[in-house]
Enzyme design. Structure first.
Site, mmCIF file in Angstrom:
data_model
loop_
_atom_site.group_PDB
_atom_site.id
_atom_site.type_symbol
_atom_site.label_atom_id
_atom_site.label_comp_id
_atom_site.label_asym_id
_atom_site.label_seq_id
_atom_site.Cartn_x
_atom_site.Cartn_y
_atom_site.Cartn_z
ATOM 1 N N ASN A 153 -11.810 -38.566 27.603
ATOM 2 C CA ASN A 153 -10.703 -38.064 28.434
ATOM 3 C C ASN A 153 -9.403 -38.068 27.661
ATOM 4 O OD1 ASN A 153 -11.341 -40.874 29.223
ATOM 5 N ND2 ASN A 153 -9.679 -40.699 30.689
ATOM 6 N N ASP A 154 -8.363 -38.680 28.126
ATOM 7 C CA ASP A 154 -7.019 -38.454 27.584
ATOM 8 C C ASP A 154 -6.920 -38.559 26.056
ATOM 9 O OD1 ASP A 154 -6.833 -38.933 30.285
ATOM 10 O OD2 ASP A 154 -5.300 -40.477 30.140
ATOM 11 N N ARG B 86 0.864 -47.454 34.096
ATOM 12 C CA ARG B 86 0.037 -47.258 32.886
ATOM 13 C C ARG B 86 0.552 -46.113 32.015
ATOM 14 N NH1 ARG B 86 -3.399 -46.149 37.355
ATOM 15 N NH2 ARG B 86 -3.671 -43.933 37.779
ATOM 16 N N ASP B 87 -0.156 -45.897 30.890
ATOM 17 C CA ASP B 87 0.046 -44.758 29.985
ATOM 18 C C ASP B 87 1.396 -44.798 29.270
ATOM 19 O OD1 ASP B 87 -2.347 -44.002 31.224
ATOM 20 O OD2 ASP B 87 -1.380 -42.522 32.526
#
Lengths: 498, 498
Positions: free
Chosen positions: A46-47, A166-167
């Site tokens: 994913n990311d 997050r992130d």
């Protein structure tokens, strides 16, 4: 494999190497597997994470669950490139192996500092009641690729957010370090972007939520990026649960952007002027894009081509998703432009010039056997209506359809309703963009087995999507609803693998 | 990891995925890792297997022990290519998962038959007394890459051989199928090549040992290949324990070839005429080469660059060895010629023309910063003595040395005595070939991080070796023992990764 909590969060040490080798071979042998894009060596990708330039090379990492097409225990996989096109897979980089990332080494970013690369990411820990504790963690990668995690979290969950925090994107602006984070406000349960200053990469100060819109940004914002494009600030972010009256979108969750006039980070103020929040990609499958500025001020972006909570046909083959090609960002007449990087042209085999052909039965065949890796540049003249078919079978009953009008009320509609395995149909099978009236339409189309990226009118729009055609459907053709011939010119190149 | 019988033969299911992911990352991150050659995704690579053309692509497999630099439980890993240069790794293909290959899916070959690829290989089973039972096994691979093993062995150990009976090469000659196998004769304990006919790919007939020499071929022959080069039969094989008075060689075990005038397979007779058994490669590290004929009669060969019972510096990094580039075989004036395939030129970046430069302190610098992936074509004029240094440091106290004389008693000596990590020194640190007197010397040198392949005088000799230089040593230079300038001309290309 049934994806229970137990199987999703099983330790990597408790999976067998035999299983992993079989999953890797299964992914590599898939007819849908990508040839010139970053793809998972097994399981789910994913990311994009840690997209950066360091030690003379481009770096990108991706979120990985190596054991199937599920969002399980996440790690970072690492790739490097000399040209943003040819990527070398260096494998597992950040494993979920400390108490702070015991339930996943989640998304984050990277920033070169002196002779090391600073990584900042979200580690999740779940307690015995399965309550999530998100920690913002740090690590240093040296020039040999050795990664050393910091012993203690850099940032813990603030009192004003929920555990949706997050992130982290760490960046430098005017010689000061900052971090933006995706967040859910505790009181209002709305999506926010949290901003921190990060003095000397040591001392954090919570600058509160970044002020960039009056509108409510759904229940959570994921993957915020703040970068600069031609000296203008640009926010790229993923608001989950965004009201479609605020900004229209079709996918389950959108990836949005907002161009700014100015940003005052010490005041947590992003001034957008008259600019509106817009879809970053007009296709079906882009999410969690990550962007960064190079030392010389260029801006590059790479996207996850995949969406949370969406199943893909390759799930049955135990792998899912890929990254987009790298897109270079710039401004033109105040509008965001996304372009393929120059080195993409190095993938080209000998080009074939295309132009309007004799029409047979209202069909103009452009390429009979396109193969599964190609670039197609096509200019469609003004005042025309028709459909461009990609990956078509003989009678074009099956194809990826690009229906266009270049007259009045001009538009482009991409339909994957009539091609191969269907999926995510509850979010529609077509995407439409409006075009300037009575102008020729420029398309730059990149096909890579099961991925289509369309750059429209020099990158004013990008339309990205996965599709899963039957093997052997490789015709490119134009059809028109009338007997009128369609006028086009262009070039076709088969593209090499990376 | 200590390599005991238990750890070597541990089931793939009993290794952890975490271990494998770390081994894969460690191999990928190695400074010695190859950029444009086939290399193990983890652990040890040895013999090339199943080298073939099928379904519009080139196929090669390699012997793999994925869990470290040791000869443990072997499987086949699979790669495909469109051009014999750019290889795509498809991962695990043949696992040791039946009673007949329970202790290793060992070496073998492949032959396209109709729309499938027939694989024939040696499966080893060890009984409770650890006695080896070699089975010659079959499998069919379909166009989607699915492999189905035959239920029963094709050939079991004949009465006249010991359990050293392996490495089947299946081939078609004048519309009939045959298999050659490496063997040890039970009575004499000498190395033999066993020949079988294989009627309709169903019925085997033991044609006995192939008659090709009067000399004793050591105690075992491994990896026999019988192919045709410009219509002449060619034997390629690895006699272990060969008396150096029969054929001189320097490595622990040699890889030999014998060119024939004719072959009568029904009589198991290979007629060599006046041809002698010769070293296939004049370097340090080639073994277990595999060759095959294409449908149009061309002959290609690929080699393991590594040797049994030899430790390499990368053992400490838990991976070992690589495959050579593919070499096209032909005859010239009755001599075997090995050439890079044409597509190797596609790896070239822009070329730099080279010619004799002004000499500084008896040293002519050719390239200051070669990088670690390049091709160097160099012609050294006649009547010269000197040394070509590759991967040299500033003062050339460290370099891979090619000492040459192109006058009388012409020769070329390659020395790895003064470069980086030393290994296998008990087999010498130099290799020498004699050259025709007073002729210019043509060298085509391919460097790939820790691999050097030198094609001498248009492929009359190939000198292949691994070397492990210190990072940063990247100078190419010529030195001469006298003050005389050395005359040369040539081209240098950096090479892309595959």
């Amino acid at each position: 494999m049934e994806w229970t909590r137990e199987t999703r969060y099983r330790a990597y040490a408790d999976w067998s190497a035999e299983t992993l080798l079989k999953l890797q071979a299964q992914a590599a042998n898939s007819q849908y597997q990508l040839g010139y894009h970053i793809r998972p060596s097994s399981g789910l990708l994913n990311d994009p994470n840690g997209f950066s330039y360091f030690n003379g090379q481009w770096h990108v990492f991706y979120q990985s669950f190596p054991f199937g097409a599920a969002h399980g225990l996440k790690s970072w996989m690492h790739l490097v490139s000399d040209d943003l096109v040819h990527w070398k897979d260096l494998g597992l980089a950040l494993a979920p192996d400390t108490k702070f990332d015991s339930h996943g080494a989640y998304s984050g970013s990277a920033l070169p500092v002196d002779d090391k690369l600073f990584l900042m990411y979200t580690g999740n820990h779940r307690d015995q009641d399965w309550i999530r504790h998100p920690f913002q963690l740090g690590a240093w990668m040296d020039q040999a690729g050795q990664i050393t995690k910091l012993d203690e979290p850099l940032i813990t969950q603030p009192a004003h957010t929920t555990d949706h925090f997050r992130d982290p994107q760490v960046f430098k602006h005017r010689d000061l370090y900052y971090v933006v984070l995706g967040a859910q406000d505790k009181e209002t349960k709305t999506g926010k972007i949290s901003l921190f200053s990060f003095k000397d990469l040591k001392e954090f100060t919570d600058l509160g939520y970044l002020e960039f819109t009056e509108a409510e940004m759904g229940y959570m914002i994921e993957c915020p990026n703040l970068i600069f494009v031609d000296d203008k600030p640009l926010l790229v972010f993923c608001p989950q649960g965004l009201d479609k009256d605020v900004v229209a979108y079709d996918n389950i969750y959108p990836n949005m952007y907002l161009l700014g006039e100015d940003v005052q980070l010490n005041k947590a103020k992003f001034e957008a002027g008259d600019n509106q929040i817009q879809n970053l990609d007009d296709g079906f499958d882009v999410y969690a894009s990550q962007a960064f500025n190079t030392p010389d001020g260029k801006a590059y972006l790479i996207s996850w081509v995949g969406l949370p909570d969406v199943s893909y046909p390759t799930d049955e083959e135990n792998w899912a998703s890929c990254l987009s090609q790298v897109k270079e960002l710039s401004l033109k007449d105040g509008k965001l432009i996304q372009r393929p990087v120059v080195s993409m042209a190095d993938l080209r085999e000998k080009g074939i010039s295309l132009q309007t052909a004799e029409k047979v039965n209202a069909k103009q065949q452009i390429i009979a056997e396109s193969g599964e890796q190609y670039e197609l540049k096509l200019t469609l003249d003004t005042d025309q209506n028709g459909t461009l078919h990609l990956a078509g079978n003989d009678d074009l009953s099956q194809s990826l359809k690009l229906e266009f009008s270049t007259g009045k009320d001009a538009y482009l509609t991409v339909s994957r309703a009539d091609i191969g395995a269907q999926f995510a149909t509850e979010f529609g099978t077509t995407r439409t963009i409006l075009l300037p009236d009575q102008k020729a339409l420029d398309l730059e189309i990149f096909i890579d087995h099961s991925l289509c990226e369309i750059f429209v009118n020099g990158g004013e729009h990008v339309i990205t999507l996965r599709f899963f055609a039957e093997a052997g459907n490789k015709q490119i053709a134009l059809t028109s609803p009338t007997e009128a011939a369609l006028n086009y010119r262009g070039t076709f190149w088969k593209l090499k693998s990376i």
